[in-house]
Design an enzyme around this catalytic site. Structure first.
Site, PDB file in Angstrom:
ATOM      1  N   VAL A  11       0.830  -1.209   0.000  1.00  0.00           N
ATOM      2  CA  VAL A  11       0.000   0.000   0.000  1.00  0.00           C
ATOM      3  C   VAL A  11       0.864   1.260   0.000  1.00  0.00           C
ATOM      4  O   VAL A  11       0.630   2.202  -0.765  1.00  0.00           O
ATOM      5  CB  VAL A  11      -0.948  -0.006   1.218  1.00  0.00           C
ATOM      6  CG1 VAL A  11      -1.671   1.318   1.368  1.00  0.00           C
ATOM      7  CG2 VAL A  11      -1.950  -1.145   1.094  1.00  0.00           C
ATOM      8  N   THR A  86      -1.129  -4.754   9.047  1.00  0.00           N
ATOM      9  CA  THR A  86      -2.016  -5.055  10.183  1.00  0.00           C
ATOM     10  C   THR A  86      -2.412  -6.529  10.085  1.00  0.00           C
ATOM     11  O   THR A  86      -3.550  -6.856   9.765  1.00  0.00           O
ATOM     12  CB  THR A  86      -3.293  -4.186  10.164  1.00  0.00           C
ATOM     13  OG1 THR A  86      -3.918  -4.315   8.872  1.00  0.00           O
ATOM     14  CG2 THR A  86      -2.999  -2.735  10.411  1.00  0.00           C
ATOM     15  N   LEU A 153      -7.409  -0.543  -3.179  1.00  0.00           N
ATOM     16  CA  LEU A 153      -6.590  -1.013  -4.303  1.00  0.00           C
ATOM     17  C   LEU A 153      -6.660  -2.535  -4.416  1.00  0.00           C
ATOM     18  O   LEU A 153      -6.546  -3.231  -3.412  1.00  0.00           O
ATOM     19  CB  LEU A 153      -5.126  -0.620  -4.088  1.00  0.00           C
ATOM     20  CG  LEU A 153      -4.865   0.830  -3.687  1.00  0.00           C
ATOM     21  CD1 LEU A 153      -3.377   1.034  -3.416  1.00  0.00           C
ATOM     22  CD2 LEU A 153      -5.348   1.768  -4.775  1.00  0.00           C
ATOM     23  N   LYS A 207     -14.221   0.780   5.010  1.00  0.00           N
ATOM     24  CA  LYS A 207     -13.245  -0.148   4.430  1.00  0.00           C
ATOM     25  C   LYS A 207     -13.624  -1.607   4.714  1.00  0.00           C
ATOM     26  O   LYS A 207     -13.648  -2.459   3.826  1.00  0.00           O
ATOM     27  CB  LYS A 207     -11.859   0.171   5.005  1.00  0.00           C
ATOM     28  CG  LYS A 207     -10.814  -0.860   4.745  1.00  0.00           C
ATOM     29  CD  LYS A 207     -10.430  -0.896   3.291  1.00  0.00           C
ATOM     30  CE  LYS A 207      -9.557  -2.088   2.990  1.00  0.00           C
ATOM     31  NZ  LYS A 207      -8.853  -1.990   1.744  1.00  0.00           N
ATOM     32  N   PHE A 252     -17.452  -8.850  -9.441  1.00  0.00           N
ATOM     33  CA  PHE A 252     -17.305  -9.773  -8.306  1.00  0.00           C
ATOM     34  C   PHE A 252     -18.394 -10.834  -8.273  1.00  0.00           C
ATOM     35  O   PHE A 252     -18.829 -11.277  -7.215  1.00  0.00           O
ATOM     36  CB  PHE A 252     -17.179  -9.007  -6.985  1.00  0.00           C
ATOM     37  CG  PHE A 252     -15.765  -8.529  -6.786  1.00  0.00           C
ATOM     38  CD1 PHE A 252     -15.214  -7.607  -7.664  1.00  0.00           C
ATOM     39  CD2 PHE A 252     -14.958  -9.028  -5.783  1.00  0.00           C
ATOM     40  CE1 PHE A 252     -13.897  -7.190  -7.546  1.00  0.00           C
ATOM     41  CE2 PHE A 252     -13.638  -8.617  -5.649  1.00  0.00           C
ATOM     42  CZ  PHE A 252     -13.116  -7.695  -6.537  1.00  0.00           C
ATOM     43  N   CYS A 263      -6.269  -9.731   1.991  1.00  0.00           N
ATOM     44  CA  CYS A 263      -7.266  -8.788   2.523  1.00  0.00           C
ATOM     45  C   CYS A 263      -8.584  -9.434   2.943  1.00  0.00           C
ATOM     46  O   CYS A 263      -8.959  -9.353   4.113  1.00  0.00           O
ATOM     47  CB  CYS A 263      -7.539  -7.712   1.489  1.00  0.00           C
ATOM     48  SG  CYS A 263      -6.037  -6.862   1.018  1.00  0.00           S
ATOM     49  N   LYS A 266      -8.469 -11.909   5.995  1.00  0.00           N
ATOM     50  CA  LYS A 266      -8.053 -11.222   7.238  1.00  0.00           C
ATOM     51  C   LYS A 266      -9.095 -10.181   7.665  1.00  0.00           C
ATOM     52  O   LYS A 266      -9.442 -10.075   8.838  1.00  0.00           O
ATOM     53  CB  LYS A 266      -6.701 -10.550   6.960  1.00  0.00           C
ATOM     54  CG  LYS A 266      -6.217  -9.556   7.982  1.00  0.00           C
ATOM     55  CD  LYS A 266      -4.808  -9.081   7.655  1.00  0.00           C
ATOM     56  CE  LYS A 266      -4.750  -8.049   6.552  1.00  0.00           C
ATOM     57  NZ  LYS A 266      -5.175  -6.694   6.908  1.00  0.00           N
ATOM     58  N   LYS A 324      -4.598 -14.606  -7.286  1.00  0.00           N
ATOM     59  CA  LYS A 324      -5.292 -14.016  -8.431  1.00  0.00           C
ATOM     60  C   LYS A 324      -4.229 -13.672  -9.463  1.00  0.00           C
ATOM     61  O   LYS A 324      -3.036 -13.670  -9.137  1.00  0.00           O
ATOM     62  CB  LYS A 324      -6.085 -12.782  -8.001  1.00  0.00           C
ATOM     63  CG  LYS A 324      -5.216 -11.701  -7.390  1.00  0.00           C
ATOM     64  CD  LYS A 324      -6.013 -10.510  -6.973  1.00  0.00           C
ATOM     65  CE  LYS A 324      -6.280  -9.621  -8.156  1.00  0.00           C
ATOM     66  NZ  LYS A 324      -6.911  -8.353  -7.800  1.00  0.00           N
TER      67      LYS A 324
HETATM   68  C1  UGA Z   1      -9.351  -6.540  -2.296  1.00  0.00           C
HETATM   69  C2  UGA Z   1     -10.380  -5.486  -2.724  1.00  0.00           C
HETATM   70  O1  UGA Z   1     -10.905  -5.798  -4.011  1.00  0.00           O
HETATM   71  C3  UGA Z   1      -9.742  -4.093  -2.769  1.00  0.00           C
HETATM   72  O2  UGA Z   1     -10.730  -3.115  -3.061  1.00  0.00           O
HETATM   73  C4  UGA Z   1      -9.116  -3.787  -1.395  1.00  0.00           C
HETATM   74  O3  UGA Z   1      -8.457  -2.541  -1.398  1.00  0.00           O
HETATM   75  C5  UGA Z   1      -8.109  -4.876  -1.070  1.00  0.00           C
HETATM   76  O4  UGA Z   1      -8.762  -6.148  -1.048  1.00  0.00           O
HETATM   77  C6  UGA Z   1      -7.543  -4.535   0.288  1.00  0.00           C
HETATM   78  O5  UGA Z   1      -8.273  -4.562   1.273  1.00  0.00           O
HETATM   79  O6  UGA Z   1      -6.371  -4.119   0.357  1.00  0.00           O
HETATM   80  P1  UGA Z   1      -7.421  -7.918  -3.567  1.00  0.00           P
HETATM   81  O7  UGA Z   1      -7.429  -8.801  -2.364  1.00  0.00           O
HETATM   82  O8  UGA Z   1      -6.120  -7.399  -4.070  1.00  0.00           O
HETATM   83  O9  UGA Z   1      -8.351  -6.610  -3.323  1.00  0.00           O
HETATM   84  O10 UGA Z   1      -8.051  -8.710  -4.790  1.00  0.00           O
HETATM   85  P2  UGA Z   1      -9.516  -8.941  -5.369  1.00  0.00           P
HETATM   86  O11 UGA Z   1      -9.477  -8.649  -6.808  1.00  0.00           O
HETATM   87  O12 UGA Z   1     -10.542  -8.290  -4.573  1.00  0.00           O
HETATM   88  O13 UGA Z   1      -9.656 -10.535  -5.226  1.00  0.00           O
HETATM   89  C7  UGA Z   1      -9.739 -11.167  -3.941  1.00  0.00           C
HETATM   90  C8  UGA Z   1     -10.064 -12.644  -4.103  1.00  0.00           C
HETATM   91  O14 UGA Z   1     -11.395 -12.816  -4.571  1.00  0.00           O
HETATM   92  C9  UGA Z   1      -9.171 -13.371  -5.100  1.00  0.00           C
HETATM   93  O15 UGA Z   1      -8.838 -14.639  -4.584  1.00  0.00           O
HETATM   94  C10 UGA Z   1     -10.034 -13.493  -6.341  1.00  0.00           C
HETATM   95  O16 UGA Z   1      -9.706 -14.579  -7.153  1.00  0.00           O
HETATM   96  C11 UGA Z   1     -11.405 -13.665  -5.715  1.00  0.00           C
HETATM   97  N1  UGA Z   1     -12.504 -13.248  -6.601  1.00  0.00           N
HETATM   98  C12 UGA Z   1     -12.673 -11.949  -6.937  1.00  0.00           C
HETATM   99  C13 UGA Z   1     -13.405 -14.204  -7.074  1.00  0.00           C
HETATM  100  O17 UGA Z   1     -13.282 -15.417  -6.782  1.00  0.00           O
HETATM  101  N2  UGA Z   1     -14.442 -13.801  -7.862  1.00  0.00           N
HETATM  102  C14 UGA Z   1     -14.603 -12.499  -8.203  1.00  0.00           C
HETATM  103  O18 UGA Z   1     -15.617 -12.209  -8.925  1.00  0.00           O
HETATM  104  C15 UGA Z   1     -13.713 -11.560  -7.743  1.00  0.00           C
END
Ligand code: UGA
Length: 433
Positions: A11, A86, A153, A207, A252, A263, A266, A324
C-alpha cells in the site's frame, strides 16, 4: 505538497509512487534497510504491473525517494501516512495494531506540529482515536489531527485503482485536515470521483464493510454455482442475468475456488471479531468465512473425482498458484489448500505460475515447479487451472492433449467454453455449468 509514507510495502509503495506522480514530493520510509536499498536500486519488493516504471520515473524526476530515517523524513512533511501491515493476531484473529501504534508514536516525536497524520492501513474502528491519543501523549501540547483514508486497491490493478478510484474516503471532522487531504487528492478531481467526507470511525468502518460485502458477493455466486451444477443451469448466465441489474452490478460475480489474498480473509475475520465484541454479531459474514474455507477444501475433492476417484501416485498439473492473476502473492491462495489436499491424497504435484515461482519455492518445497505451462502438463493425468492468468486463456490445446497422459481439465475459473474443450476431445470440469 510534502508527504511522508511510513511503510514501503504494498500500500505504501503504490500510494507513495502515485502521489509522487501527481506532483507531490514523497518520501517512503521503511525500517528495513535491505528493502530501502533495493528500492533505491530500482528493485521492487513485490510484483505489481507498472510499479517499477512509475517508481523509476518519479525517482528520476526528483519527486520520490526512499529512506530508513523517519525523523528526517517526518520533519517538514505536511501529511504523514501510516501504511504499515495489520496482520491477523495469532490466537484471537483481531488485527494486530502494534506496527500502527509504534509508527504513530515515532511520527509524533518528529513531525511538524501542523502536520496531519493519516491512517491508510486497514484498521478496526476506533484505531484512529487511539492513534490520536498516542500521538498527542508523545508530544504534549501538540494537537495532531488524525485522519482515516482507507485504500481500495486491488493487487494486480493497484495503480489504475489509485488513479481512477470509484471514490475517495476521508474520515475526519477537522476542517484544516480536510483541506489538506483535498489538496493531496486535487489532481484526481479532474475526473470527478466522489470524495466522501465522513467522521473517522465511519471511514474505518467503510473499508471493512466494503471488503466484507465483496467477499459476500463472491461467496454468494459460488454457492449459486454449486446449485447450478445440481439443477443443470449455467452460473455464467445467471451472473450476467443478475449483474445487469444496476442494483446488483456485474462485478465480483465470477465463481471460483473461493477468495484468497491478504485482505478478504483477514478483514472479514477482523470485522467478525469487532462485531462479536460489540455485541452485534455479523452472522452473514461469519457464514461467508466458513463457506469460503470449506470451499477451498472441496476443490480438492473435485480434482480427485475428475481423476476417477483416486489421485494416488498420479501426476497432477496445477496452472496458477497466486491468489489471483497479475500478482506474485500466495497469501491464502486457494492453490495452497488444493495442493495440500491432493498431496495428502497421494498425488504428485507439478505446478507453474507466471510470477509466483520464487515464493512457491519457499512455501511449497515438496512439489515440482515447471518452467512453463507445457512442461508442467507433460505426463499429467489431469490439468487444474487454479488462477486465471491471461497466458492460460489461450493454451495450445492440441499440444496440451498430446503431452498429457489423460486429456482431463478441471477449470476452477471458467476460462474456457465447455463446448470448445469437449470438441477438442477433453474431459472438462468447470464451476457451476
Ligand atoms: C481486495 C479489494 O478488491 C480491494 O478493493 C481492497 O483494497 C483490497 O482487497 C484490500 O483490502 O487491500 P485484492 O485482495 O487485491 O483486493 O483482490 P480482489 O481482486 O478483490 O480478489 C480477492 C479474491 O477474490 C481473489 O482470490 C479473487 O480470485 C477472488 N474473486 C474476486 C473471485 O473469486 N471472484 C470475483 O468475482 C472476484
Amino acid at each position: 505538497m510534502k508527504i511522508t509514507m511510513v511503510g514501503a510495502g504494498y500500500v505504501g509503495l503504490v500510494s507513495g509512487a502515485c502521489f509522487a506522480d501527481f506532483g507531490h514530493r514523497v518520501t517512503c520510509v521503511d525500517h528495513d534497510p535491505l528493502r530501502i536499498s533495493a528500492l533505491e536500486r530500482g528493485e521492487m519488493p513485490i510484483y505489481e504491473p507498472g510499479l517499477d516504471l512509475l517508481v523509476a520515473k518519479n525517482v528520476k524526476e526528483g519527486r520520490l525517494r526512499f529512506s530508513t530515517d523517519l525523523a528526517e523524513a517526518a520533519r517538514d512533511a505536511e501529511a504523514i501516512f501510516i501504511a504499515v501491515g495489520t496482520p491477523s493476531r495469532r490466537g484471537d484473529g483481531h488485527a494486530d495494531l502494534s506496527f500502527v501504534y509504534a509508527a504513530a508514536k515515532e511520527i509524533a516525536a518528529f513531525a511538524h506540529p501542523e502536520a496531519i497524520i493519516v491512517t491508510k492501513s486497514t484498521v478496526p474502528v476506533g484505531t484512529g482515536d487511539e492513534v490520536e491519543r498516542i500521538a498527542r501523549a508523545a508530544r504534549p501540547g501538540v494537537e495532531f489531527a488524525v485522519v482515516s483514508n482507507p485504500e481500495f486497491l486491488r493487487e494486480g490493478a493497484a495503480i489504475g485503482d489509485f488513479k481512477r478510484p470509484d471514490r475517495i474516503v476521508i474520515g475526519t471532522l477537522d476542517q484544516r485536515a480536510r483541506d489538506v487531504m483535498y489538496e493531496i487528492y486535487r489532481p484526481l478531481t479532474l475526473n470527478e470521483p466522489p470524495i466522501v467526507f465522513t467522521d473517522r470511525r465511519s471511514s474505518e468502518m467503510i473499508k471493512y464493510a466494503a471488503n466484507a460485502f465483496l467477499a459476500l458477493k463472491i461467496t454468494f455466486i459460488n454457492e449459486i454455482a454449486d446449485l447450478c451444477e445440481k439443477i443443470n443451469a449455467d452460473v455464467q448466465q445467471i451472473a450476467r442475468g443478475i449483474g445487469l441489474d444496476n442494483r446488483i452490478g456485474s462485478k465480483f460475480l465470477h465463481p471460483g475456488p473461493g477468495f484468497g489474498g491478504s485482505c478478504f480473509p483477514k478483514d472479514t475475520q477482523a470485522l467478525v471479531k469487532t462485531a462479536q465484541d460489540a455485541g452485534a454479531p455479523l452472522r452473514i459474514i461469519e457464514t461467508v468465512m466458513s463457506v469460503n474455507d470449506a470451499r477451498k477444501m472441496k476443490m480438492t475433492e473435485r480434482v480427485i473425482q475428475a481423476c476417477g476417484g483416486s489421485v494416488q501416485n498420479k501426476k497432477i498439473a496445477i496452472l496458477g498458484l497466486a491468489f489471483k492473476p497479475n500478482t506474485d502473492d500466495l497469501r491464502e491462495a486457494p492453490a495452497l489448500e488444493i495442493i495440500n489436499g491432493l498431496s495428502s491424497a497421494g498425488a504428485r504435484i507439478f505446478a507453474y505460475d507466471p510470477q509466483a515461482m520464487p515464493s512457491a519455492k519457499k512455501l511449497l518445497p515438496n512439489i515440482e515447479l515447471a518452467d512453463d505451462a507445457y512442461s508442467c502438463v507433460r505426463g499429467a493425468e489431469v490439468l487444474v487451472i487454479v488462477t486465471e492468468w491471461d497466458e492460460f486463456r489461450a493454451l495450445d490445446l492440441d499440444r496440451i492433449k498430446k503431452l498429457m497422459q489423460q486429456p482431463v481439465i478441471v477449470d476452477l475459473r471458467n476460462i474456457y467454453r465447455p463446448k470448445e474443450i469437449f470438441d477438442q476431445g477433453f474431459k472438462y470440469f468447470s464451476i457451476g455449468r
